[in-house]
Design a protein around this motif. Sequence first.
Motif, mmCIF file in Angstrom:
data_model
loop_
_atom_site.group_PDB
_atom_site.id
_atom_site.type_symbol
_atom_site.label_atom_id
_atom_site.label_comp_id
_atom_site.label_asym_id
_atom_site.label_seq_id
_atom_site.Cartn_x
_atom_site.Cartn_y
_atom_site.Cartn_z
ATOM 1 N N LEU A 40 0.808 -1.376 0.010
ATOM 2 C CA LEU A 40 0.129 -0.322 0.131
ATOM 3 C C LEU A 40 0.967 1.490 -0.165
ATOM 4 O O LEU A 40 0.254 1.944 -0.672
ATOM 5 N N ASN A 41 2.239 1.458 0.674
ATOM 6 C CA ASN A 41 3.159 2.086 0.781
ATOM 7 C C ASN A 41 3.697 3.007 -0.442
ATOM 8 O O ASN A 41 3.572 4.154 -0.744
ATOM 9 N N LEU A 42 3.864 1.231 -1.349
ATOM 10 C CA LEU A 42 4.777 1.630 -2.694
ATOM 11 C C LEU A 42 2.940 2.564 -3.556
ATOM 12 O O LEU A 42 3.986 3.519 -4.228
ATOM 13 N N ARG A 43 1.673 1.805 -3.541
ATOM 14 C CA ARG A 43 1.526 2.319 -4.534
ATOM 15 C C ARG A 43 0.819 4.238 -4.791
ATOM 16 O O ARG A 43 0.671 4.580 -5.099
ATOM 17 N N LEU A 44 0.924 3.711 -2.580
ATOM 18 C CA LEU A 44 0.901 5.801 -3.087
ATOM 19 C C LEU A 44 2.239 6.638 -2.998
ATOM 20 O O LEU A 44 1.868 7.456 -3.064
ATOM 21 N N SER A 45 3.345 5.971 -2.802
ATOM 22 C CA SER A 45 4.316 6.835 -2.843
ATOM 23 C C SER A 45 4.267 6.700 -4.773
ATOM 24 O O SER A 45 4.888 7.765 -5.611
ATOM 25 N N GLN A 46 3.857 5.908 -5.718
ATOM 26 C CA GLN A 46 3.869 6.327 -6.815
ATOM 27 C C GLN A 46 2.899 6.803 -7.303
ATOM 28 O O GLN A 46 2.975 7.231 -8.495
ATOM 29 N N ASN A 47 1.756 7.016 -6.364
ATOM 30 C CA ASN A 47 0.424 8.029 -6.763
ATOM 31 C C ASN A 47 1.067 9.228 -7.009
ATOM 32 O O ASN A 47 0.587 10.342 -7.804
ATOM 33 N N GLU A 48 1.384 9.731 -5.753
ATOM 34 C CA GLU A 48 2.163 10.978 -5.453
ATOM 35 C C GLU A 48 3.392 11.399 -6.250
ATOM 36 O O GLU A 48 3.501 12.268 -6.980
ATOM 37 N N SER A 49 3.948 10.375 -6.936
ATOM 38 C CA SER A 49 5.389 10.537 -7.705
ATOM 39 C C SER A 49 4.546 11.030 -9.295
ATOM 40 O O SER A 49 4.896 11.874 -9.909
#
Length: 195
Positions: A40-49
């Motif tokens: 979940l944290n990986l997907r959140l960081s990809q969305n922010e990027s």
Amino acid sequence: MRTPACSTSRHQRGAALATALFFLVILTLLGLAAMRTGSLNLRLSQNESGRMDALQNAQTALESVRAYSSALNVLPGSGYLQSCAIGSSLNASNLSTQQGFSCPGASANSALMPNTNYQNYLYVSVRREQVNGGDYAPVSAIREGDSGDRYNLAAFTIVAGYDRVASSDTLAQGGAEVAQGVYVKVAKIRGLNQQ
């Protein structure tokens, strides 16, 4: 005869196995929860990027329009779309429906597009604005100390956007739109140079 200590140790062997299995299940559940949180944290960081990349691409397009010398030519009248462009990978009807952005063929100008890897996903427009119902704003209304007798200001709004939300490729990154108002000095008296 059996001794009481012997019968107690036999019962403890089964309890140790059950306790070990219980702790193994707990550790497995904790590991699965940690993996899920990491995913979940990986997907959140990809969305922010993706959001930041989209915003930077839109800002690049806006700066490119500002730097293009012919984009802010002062033409007669005001309150109209002066020029616009839509990247080749974007659907004009989707932009109109979702973002309210339209680019009539008569106003299309592909020279507005910056020469970047993402130009197919960009859209830009330059709109000549009315100022208090008129074509120009007096210089003194914006900045004190400059002569309002010699110059007026023509108002423009530049809108630039990046849309890679509905992209069919695997690099769908999101979208962003930025807008900026720009004033251009226009000489009231013929023969004066613009600054």
